[in-house]
Scaffold this active site. Structure first.
Site, PDB file in Angstrom:
ATOM      1  N   TYR A 149      -3.698   3.831   9.689  1.00  0.00           N
ATOM      2  CA  TYR A 149      -3.287   4.411  10.974  1.00  0.00           C
ATOM      3  C   TYR A 149      -4.499   4.747  11.836  1.00  0.00           C
ATOM      4  O   TYR A 149      -4.498   4.546  13.054  1.00  0.00           O
ATOM      5  CB  TYR A 149      -2.458   5.658  10.685  1.00  0.00           C
ATOM      6  CG  TYR A 149      -1.632   6.181  11.832  1.00  0.00           C
ATOM      7  CD1 TYR A 149      -1.394   5.425  12.979  1.00  0.00           C
ATOM      8  CD2 TYR A 149      -1.046   7.436  11.750  1.00  0.00           C
ATOM      9  CE1 TYR A 149      -0.618   5.922  14.012  1.00  0.00           C
ATOM     10  CE2 TYR A 149      -0.266   7.947  12.778  1.00  0.00           C
ATOM     11  CZ  TYR A 149      -0.061   7.185  13.907  1.00  0.00           C
ATOM     12  OH  TYR A 149       0.705   7.677  14.932  1.00  0.00           O
TER      13      TYR A 149
ATOM     14  N   ASP B 144       0.817  -1.208   0.000  1.00  0.00           N
ATOM     15  CA  ASP B 144       0.000   0.000   0.000  1.00  0.00           C
ATOM     16  C   ASP B 144       0.856   1.265   0.000  1.00  0.00           C
ATOM     17  O   ASP B 144       0.445   2.299  -0.534  1.00  0.00           O
ATOM     18  CB  ASP B 144      -0.936   0.003   1.211  1.00  0.00           C
ATOM     19  CG  ASP B 144      -2.069  -1.003   1.068  1.00  0.00           C
ATOM     20  OD1 ASP B 144      -2.326  -1.436  -0.072  1.00  0.00           O
ATOM     21  OD2 ASP B 144      -2.699  -1.357   2.085  1.00  0.00           O
ATOM     22  N   GLY B 145       2.049   1.207   0.585  1.00  0.00           N
ATOM     23  CA  GLY B 145       2.922   2.371   0.591  1.00  0.00           C
ATOM     24  C   GLY B 145       3.293   2.813  -0.815  1.00  0.00           C
ATOM     25  O   GLY B 145       3.323   4.012  -1.116  1.00  0.00           O
TER      26      GLY B 145
END
EC number: 2.7.1.23
Length: 293
Positions: A190, A73-74
């Protein structure tokens, strides 16, 4: 028959030999089928492809019809902040960990990708956030975030003070370690680890999740996605803060600054295989229980 996607870009700086092999396999497979293939220039030292195939993300956004992001995903987040400015479809091959945004299995992507290239896919438009730091009435810095923008201390974790306004209406003041402001896409990142709710990607909503607040009454808040969130940083904060965009770009914030966060007019055009099921992805990635009967 005219193809839906004729120019296809491969994106993602690999961190391991397996990811690099996926790039190579994709390049050979797509060029063998007659597609024009562009390659992220960051792969220049790792991938043996013609030099005229290499280009940056801005050029890819301008020239390609489809971008295939290889990685986790980064990698997708980094590409999304640029490619959302262009009319380009994006799909991912998962070479990371969870892979909420990268659907295709690296060991068996050819079958699903073949169907996608033939037009069998679903399209989602995911909105981004714009984060701006204002000082003395002027914008000092800005960037975009697909997942979240986070106000937090600069180098050492400590309590910070700020006020939160929603469309110029005072909502609350807070003493905490920071505040996570997340999109529906970022609600499984997050924000989720901070106790925030999971939002369906189609919702036009933004979540505000306090980080270790000083009062037990501070709880996550969901607001309309068209609202502008303003954070007024107390002049009494003793050190510089930061706004982190997707954990990849940091904007310095000084005591007394204002941070404005609002929905970007640009959207990521994310495509999935026809059998994509968001709740099935959640169940698989988060370890939810299977059906009882």
């Amino acid at each position: 028959m005219k193809r839906i996607f004729q120019t296809i870009a491969l994106i993602g700086k690999p961190r391991n030999p397996d990811a690099l092999q996926t790039h190579k396999t994709l390049f050979d497979w797509l060029t063998g089928k007659g597609y024009d293939v562009l390659v992220d220039h960051r792969l220049a030292n790792d991938l043996d492809v013609p030099q005229d195939c290499l280009c940056d993300l801005l050029t890819i956004g301008d020239k390609a019809n489809l971008a295939i992001v290889v990685g986790g995903d980064g990698n997708m987040l980094g590409a999304a902040r640029v490619l959302s400015r262009f009319d380009i479809a994006v799909i991912g091959v998962n070479r990371g960990n969870l892979g909420f945004l990268t659907d295709l299995d690296p060991e068996s992507f050819k079958e699903e990708l073949t169907r996608v290239l033939e037009g069998e896919f679903v399209t989602e438009r995911r909105f981004l956030l714009e984060a701006e730091v204002h000082r003395h009435g002027q914008i000092k810095s800005r960037n975009a975030a697909l997942n979240e923008a986070v106000l937090h201390p600069d180098k050492i974790a400590h309590m910070i003070e700020f006020e939160v306004y929603i469309d110029d209406n005072f909502a609350f003041s807070q003493r905490s370690d920071g505040l996570i402001i997340a999109t529906p896409t970022g609600s499984t990142a997050y924000s989720l680890s901070g106790g925030g709710p999971i939002l369906s990607p189609s919702l036009n909503a933004i979540t505000l999740v306090p980080m270790f607040p000083h009062t037990l009454s501070s709880r996550p808040l969901v607001v309309d996605g068209d609202r502008c969130i303003k954070l007024l940083v107390s002049p009494n904060n003793g050190s510089t803060l930061e706004v982190s965009c997707d954990g990849q770009v940091s904007l310095p914030v000084s005591p007394g600054d204002e941070v404005h966060i609002y929905q970007s007019p640009e959207q990521l055009q994310l495509i999935h295989p026809k059998n994509y099921n968001y709740y099935g992805v959640l169940r698989a990635k988060l370890g939810w229980s299977s059906k009882l009967f």
